[in-house]
Design a protein around this motif. Structure first.
Motif, PDB file in Angstrom:
ATOM      1  N   GLN A 162       0.802  -1.217   0.000  1.00 22.14           N
ATOM      2  CA  GLN A 162       0.000   0.000   0.000  1.00 22.14           C
ATOM      3  C   GLN A 162       0.844   1.281   0.000  1.00 22.14           C
ATOM      4  OE1 GLN A 162      -3.341   0.031  -0.489  1.00 22.14           O
ATOM      5  NE2 GLN A 162      -2.969  -2.156  -0.827  1.00 22.14           N
ATOM      6  N   LEU A 163       1.858   1.327   0.829  1.00 22.70           N
ATOM      7  CA  LEU A 163       2.682   2.537   0.898  1.00 22.70           C
ATOM      8  C   LEU A 163       3.379   2.828  -0.425  1.00 22.70           C
ATOM      9  CD1 LEU A 163       3.744   4.903   2.561  1.00 22.70           C
ATOM     10  CD2 LEU A 163       5.631   3.430   3.284  1.00 22.70           C
ATOM     11  N   PRO A 164       4.114   1.869  -1.007  1.00 23.40           N
ATOM     12  CA  PRO A 164       4.754   2.187  -2.287  1.00 23.40           C
ATOM     13  C   PRO A 164       3.754   2.472  -3.399  1.00 23.40           C
ATOM     14  CG  PRO A 164       5.036  -0.135  -1.757  1.00 23.40           C
ATOM     15  CD  PRO A 164       4.504   0.533  -0.528  1.00 23.40           C
ATOM     16  N   PHE A 165       2.585   1.807  -3.358  1.00 22.64           N
ATOM     17  CA  PHE A 165       1.598   2.059  -4.406  1.00 22.64           C
ATOM     18  C   PHE A 165       1.077   3.487  -4.327  1.00 22.64           C
ATOM     19  CE2 PHE A 165      -2.705   2.258  -6.086  1.00 22.64           C
ATOM     20  CZ  PHE A 165      -2.531   1.719  -7.348  1.00 22.64           C
ATOM     21  N   ASN A 166       0.684   3.926  -3.137  1.00 23.02           N
ATOM     22  CA  ASN A 166       0.152   5.276  -3.013  1.00 23.02           C
ATOM     23  C   ASN A 166       1.221   6.334  -3.270  1.00 23.02           C
ATOM     24  OD1 ASN A 166      -2.808   5.437  -2.200  1.00 23.02           O
ATOM     25  ND2 ASN A 166      -2.050   3.763  -0.942  1.00 23.02           N
ATOM     26  N   ARG A 167       2.456   6.043  -2.881  1.00 23.83           N
ATOM     27  CA  ARG A 167       3.551   6.956  -3.214  1.00 23.83           C
ATOM     28  C   ARG A 167       3.703   7.045  -4.731  1.00 23.83           C
ATOM     29  NH1 ARG A 167       9.103   6.419  -4.343  1.00 23.83           N
ATOM     30  NH2 ARG A 167      10.218   8.372  -3.932  1.00 23.83           N
ATOM     31  N   ALA A 168       3.616   5.900  -5.407  1.00 18.92           N
ATOM     32  CA  ALA A 168       3.740   5.880  -6.861  1.00 18.92           C
ATOM     33  C   ALA A 168       2.638   6.696  -7.522  1.00 18.92           C
ATOM     34  CB  ALA A 168       3.702   4.436  -7.368  1.00 18.92           C
ATOM     35  N   VAL A 169       1.410   6.579  -7.022  1.00 18.95           N
ATOM     36  CA  VAL A 169       0.304   7.340  -7.604  1.00 18.95           C
ATOM     37  C   VAL A 169       0.501   8.836  -7.353  1.00 18.95           C
ATOM     38  CG1 VAL A 169      -2.183   7.700  -7.622  1.00 18.95           C
ATOM     39  CG2 VAL A 169      -1.276   5.385  -7.435  1.00 18.95           C
ATOM     40  N   ALA A 170       0.991   9.194  -6.163  1.00 22.20           N
ATOM     41  CA  ALA A 170       1.277  10.604  -5.893  1.00 22.20           C
ATOM     42  C   ALA A 170       2.319  11.142  -6.881  1.00 22.20           C
ATOM     43  CB  ALA A 170       1.772  10.772  -4.463  1.00 22.20           C
ATOM     44  N   MET A 199     -12.426   5.992 -19.309  1.00 26.08           N
ATOM     45  CA  MET A 199     -12.393   6.578 -17.972  1.00 26.08           C
ATOM     46  C   MET A 199     -13.740   7.190 -17.600  1.00 26.08           C
ATOM     47  SD  MET A 199      -9.582   5.735 -16.695  1.00 26.08           S
ATOM     48  CE  MET A 199      -9.958   6.568 -15.153  1.00 26.08           C
ATOM     49  N   ALA A 200     -14.471   7.694 -18.575  1.00 25.09           N
ATOM     50  CA  ALA A 200     -15.814   8.221 -18.300  1.00 25.09           C
ATOM     51  C   ALA A 200     -16.723   7.113 -17.781  1.00 25.09           C
ATOM     52  CB  ALA A 200     -16.399   8.842 -19.569  1.00 25.09           C
ATOM     53  N   THR A 201     -16.651   5.947 -18.430  1.00 28.91           N
ATOM     54  CA  THR A 201     -17.464   4.810 -18.002  1.00 28.91           C
ATOM     55  C   THR A 201     -17.076   4.360 -16.602  1.00 28.91           C
ATOM     56  OG1 THR A 201     -17.720   4.077 -20.301  1.00 28.91           O
ATOM     57  CG2 THR A 201     -18.113   2.433 -18.566  1.00 28.91           C
ATOM     58  N   LEU A 202     -15.770   4.289 -16.351  1.00 28.77           N
ATOM     59  CA  LEU A 202     -15.281   3.847 -15.044  1.00 28.77           C
ATOM     60  C   LEU A 202     -15.737   4.817 -13.951  1.00 28.77           C
ATOM     61  CD1 LEU A 202     -11.652   2.541 -14.455  1.00 28.77           C
ATOM     62  CD2 LEU A 202     -12.954   3.684 -12.676  1.00 28.77           C
ATOM     63  N   ALA A 203     -15.570   6.117 -14.194  1.00 21.78           N
ATOM     64  CA  ALA A 203     -15.950   7.116 -13.194  1.00 21.78           C
ATOM     65  C   ALA A 203     -17.455   7.091 -12.928  1.00 21.78           C
ATOM     66  CB  ALA A 203     -15.516   8.505 -13.650  1.00 21.78           C
ATOM     67  N   SER A 204     -18.238   6.835 -13.965  1.00 24.96           N
ATOM     68  CA  SER A 204     -19.687   6.765 -13.805  1.00 24.96           C
ATOM     69  C   SER A 204     -20.107   5.525 -13.028  1.00 24.96           C
ATOM     70  CB  SER A 204     -20.352   6.777 -15.186  1.00 24.96           C
ATOM     71  OG  SER A 204     -21.748   6.615 -15.082  1.00 24.96           O
ATOM     72  N   ARG A 205     -19.420   4.421 -13.287  1.00 26.77           N
ATOM     73  CA  ARG A 205     -19.778   3.154 -12.646  1.00 26.77           C
ATOM     74  C   ARG A 205     -19.377   3.134 -11.179  1.00 26.77           C
ATOM     75  NH1 ARG A 205     -17.659  -1.759 -15.981  1.00 26.77           N
ATOM     76  NH2 ARG A 205     -19.128  -0.796 -17.444  1.00 26.77           N
ATOM     77  N   TYR A 206     -18.303   3.845 -10.837  1.00 24.30           N
ATOM     78  CA  TYR A 206     -17.809   3.851  -9.454  1.00 24.30           C
ATOM     79  C   TYR A 206     -17.711   5.295  -8.948  1.00 24.30           C
ATOM     80  CZ  TYR A 206     -16.557  -0.893 -10.758  1.00 24.30           C
ATOM     81  OH  TYR A 206     -16.599  -2.194 -11.205  1.00 24.30           O
ATOM     82  N   PRO A 207     -18.849   5.938  -8.722  1.00 21.09           N
ATOM     83  CA  PRO A 207     -18.832   7.352  -8.324  1.00 21.09           C
ATOM     84  C   PRO A 207     -18.115   7.611  -7.006  1.00 21.09           C
ATOM     85  CG  PRO A 207     -21.023   6.399  -8.039  1.00 21.09           C
ATOM     86  CD  PRO A 207     -20.215   5.397  -8.803  1.00 21.09           C
ATOM     87  N   GLU A 208     -18.008   6.574  -6.142  1.00 20.41           N
ATOM     88  CA  GLU A 208     -17.307   6.756  -4.876  1.00 20.41           C
ATOM     89  C   GLU A 208     -15.780   6.723  -5.039  1.00 20.41           C
ATOM     90  OE1 GLU A 208     -18.613   2.373  -4.799  1.00 20.41           O
ATOM     91  OE2 GLU A 208     -18.748   4.097  -6.138  1.00 20.41           O
ATOM     92  N   ASP A 209     -15.310   6.330  -6.207  1.00 19.49           N
ATOM     93  CA  ASP A 209     -13.871   6.266  -6.492  1.00 19.49           C
ATOM     94  C   ASP A 209     -13.415   7.631  -7.020  1.00 19.49           C
ATOM     95  OD1 ASP A 209     -11.302   5.763  -7.276  1.00 19.49           O
ATOM     96  OD2 ASP A 209     -11.795   4.173  -8.702  1.00 19.49           O
ATOM     97  N   THR A 210     -12.932   8.471  -6.136  1.00 19.83           N
ATOM     98  CA  THR A 210     -12.532   9.820  -6.567  1.00 19.83           C
ATOM     99  C   THR A 210     -11.332   9.790  -7.500  1.00 19.83           C
ATOM    100  OG1 THR A 210     -11.182  10.121  -4.576  1.00 19.83           O
ATOM    101  CG2 THR A 210     -13.463  10.898  -4.495  1.00 19.83           C
ATOM    102  N   GLU A 211     -10.471   8.775  -7.373  1.00 13.80           N
ATOM    103  CA  GLU A 211      -9.324   8.698  -8.291  1.00 13.80           C
ATOM    104  C   GLU A 211      -9.792   8.494  -9.730  1.00 13.80           C
ATOM    105  OE1 GLU A 211      -5.883   9.065  -7.702  1.00 13.80           O
ATOM    106  OE2 GLU A 211      -6.711   9.921  -5.868  1.00 13.80           O
ATOM    107  N   ALA A 212     -10.849   7.695  -9.921  1.00 17.11           N
ATOM    108  CA  ALA A 212     -11.391   7.507 -11.265  1.00 17.11           C
ATOM    109  C   ALA A 212     -11.885   8.829 -11.831  1.00 17.11           C
ATOM    110  CB  ALA A 212     -12.519   6.484 -11.229  1.00 17.11           C
ATOM    111  N   SER A 213     -12.556   9.637 -11.005  1.00 19.89           N
ATOM    112  CA  SER A 213     -13.044  10.942 -11.456  1.00 19.89           C
ATOM    113  C   SER A 213     -11.893  11.877 -11.795  1.00 19.89           C
ATOM    114  CB  SER A 213     -13.922  11.572 -10.374  1.00 19.89           C
ATOM    115  OG  SER A 213     -15.087  10.803 -10.162  1.00 19.89           O
ATOM    116  N   ILE A 214     -10.827  11.805 -11.001  1.00 22.79           N
ATOM    117  CA  ILE A 214      -9.665  12.681 -11.235  1.00 22.79           C
ATOM    118  C   ILE A 214      -8.984  12.320 -12.553  1.00 22.79           C
ATOM    119  CG2 ILE A 214      -7.362  13.278 -10.385  1.00 22.79           C
ATOM    120  CD1 ILE A 214      -8.537  12.863  -7.516  1.00 22.79           C
TER     121      ILE A 214
END
Length: 541
Positions: free
Chosen positions: A51-59, A159-174
């Motif tokens: 988790q730590l390296p993954f979130n660092r990588a996304v940042a 990405m539009a489809t993904l963000a619509s399907r998972y509205p609670e996933d803010t990373e998808a919206s970003i």
């Protein structure tokens, strides 16, 4: 498996002020204890040590620090070889800066496709993660037969489809908002995609004020003259959110440049270049130096601009245009190396210097075009018409090569330069009517495009050059309109302010001349003393 159940309990915030706390992990010692990249929570199905390296990588990815992001996603795979989302991150990092105009080379695209679809890749464990991988694959799939823009639009739609399907996933919206901005047609003056992206990002930024991607992408979404003011709050925040990322220090200058806040641009690019130099991101360093030089020149700090120019030799010695580094690709470094000498000559009206500039061949011919453009303008103004005509012919050749390579954006930019340069050759030859018609056509054509993120602005705005020509023709009323039109798009530009003041004086509008002169002097309060002749004249008037 539902989104909520996917290890929500182990989502990790990466407000990185002390990565070294995780001493039990092999990678911990590699990151300085003062590293600060912002706060990212990206829920995923990878195991707790990942988790730590993954979130660092996304940042890192959100700040377009691509090489460090790829390394961090690699650390994630070491912690959890079954973490498919690490491959998603590597693939998206391989795509590089989504705002970089130009066709990606096959070698880069192959690396991205391998990361997204490699036979040995782990299988995504959730439907949501499969959607992320499916979307990023669209950037690379059939790259040898499918147009790049078509693939980018397909990714946006995924990405539009993904963000619509998972509205609670803010990373998808970003990431969807980023795709919206990056895929907008540069000729769309309604800015519909940018505005839609900005609305998504601003709503999220209000609840996640330490998220690096939100600040970063708001700046990009509003990086046009009509919208730049809306990005100022994010620009002021971004460098504080992720000061360890060279690009986070540079990116606010996009907004500062659009608003004519030159000293702010200088300060943030000095910091960005220093951090990029320490990180070995030489293309990013050069990119910051170009923005820095542009701002110095607008404020009459020519000695400082010349110091940057004089330092290029030492930077070139460690520059590898093929290296994967920060947001600025190798092409941005090549661009800066051509742009800086051209800017220093033309902004100072050092025509003889401009006429002597030597182009340097590269696989990015639009960079060479800037040198030929400056050379044509310089030579035209000092009567070296053969030299100027040769440079115009070279611009035509570059335009044709770019067109053949389907680099349509850059082909159009070079054609605007060619028309402007040809107009001044016609002027030098005494073909006044032809010169004016060509210069006006170049200005109208430039108005229909947008500058690319690689540059702080044109080497010489076409409408400003039109004002110069009208002033030479003793038509100050018409010249004034062109200078003021330039200032609406390029606020606080030195040459447009000075030209407007002179045109107003010749047109008999003393009050307006004083207004423009006063603004020029405020803009150049840190300018060299005595400085350019134009500044000396403005101080007397």
């Amino acid at each position: 498996m539902s989104f909520i159940r996917v290890v929500a309990a182990i989502a990790v915030s990466i407000f990185i002020t002390s990565v070294a706390r995780v001493a039990s992990q092999d990678h911990a010692h590699q990151h300085p204890s003062t590293e600060k990249l912002g706060s990212v929570r990206f829920t995923n199905s990878c195991n707790p040590p990942a988790q730590l390296p993954f979130n660092r990588a996304v940042a890192l990815l959100h700040s377009f620090e691509f090489a460090p992001a790829i390394a961090a996603f690699g650390e994630t795979l070491k912690a959890d070889p079954a973490c498919a989302m690490a491959n998603w991150g590597i693939a998206l990092s391989r795509w590089g800066n989504p705002f970089a105009a130009g066709i990606r080379p096959p070698s880069q695209l192959q690396l991205g496709r391998d990361a997204a679809t490699g036979a040995s890749n782990p299988v995504a464990k959730t439907e949501r993660e499969r959607a992320y991988l499916e979307a990023v694959t669209r950037l690379f799939d059939h790259f040898d037969t499918t147009d790049q823009r078509a693939r980018l639009l397909s990714y946006r739609d995924g990405m539009a489809t993904l963000a619509s399907r998972y509205p609670e996933d803010t990373e998808a919206s970003i990431f969807y908002a980023l795709a919206l901005s990056a895929s907008e047609d540069p000729a769309d003056k309604t800015y519909a995609s940018r505005l839609k992206a900005g609305a998504i990002l601003e709503k999220l930024f209000a609840t996640q004020p330490e998220h690096p991607g939100l600040a970063h992408y708001i700046i990009h979404s509003y990086d046009v003259p009509a919208l730049a003011g809306d990005a100022l709050a994010a620009a002021r925040r971004y460098s504080k959110i992720a000061p360890s990322a060279p690009h986070a220090l540079h990116m606010p200058s996009h907004t500062f440049t659009r608003l004519g806040l030159w000293q702010d641009s200088i300060d943030t690019n000095v910091s960005s270049a220093a951090v990029a130099r320490r990180a070995g991101s030489t293309a990013e360093e050069l990119h910051a130096m170009d923005y820095q030089t542009y701002a110095y020149l607008q404020t009459g700090q020519d000695a400082a601009a010349n110091r940057v120019l004089g330092s290029l030799g030492t930077v070139v010695a460690r520059f590898d245009p093929d290296a994967v580094g920060s947001a600025a690709p190798g092409s941005a470094g090549v661009f800066a190396l051509a742009a800086i000498p051209a800017r220093v000559a033309l902004e100072r009206r050092a025509w003889a210097e401009a006429a002597k500039l030597e182009p340097h061949a590269s696989r990015f011919p639009y960079a060479e075009a800037m040198t030929y453009f400056a050379r044509a303008l310089g030579a035209s103004h000092i009567g070296e018409t053969a030299n100027a005509r040769s440079a115009v012919e070279a611009l035509g050749d570059i335009r044709d090569r770019l067109t053949q390579a389907k680099e349509t954006y850059w082909a159009e930019q070079v054609e605007i330069q060619r028309q402007g340069a040809a107009a001044w050759v016609a002027w030098a030859d005494g073909r006044t009517s032809e010169a004016l018609a060509a210069m006006r056509a170049a200005a109208d054509r430039e108005d229909l495009t947008e500058k690319n993120a690689v540059t702080p602005g044109p080497i010489a705005p076409a409408r400003e050059l039109l004002g110069d020509m009208l002033l030479e023709m003793k038509q100050p009323d018409l010249a004034l309109k062109e200078y003021e039109a330039t200032l609406k798009k390029e606020p606080n530009r030195f040459r447009a302010l000075y030209g407007a003041a002179q045109a107003a004086t010749l047109a008999g509008d003393v009050a307006l001349a004083k207004k423009h002169n006063a603004q020029l002097l405020r803009t150049c309060k840190r300018g060299d003393k005595p400085g350019r002749p134009e500044l000396m004249r403005a101080r007397r008037e």
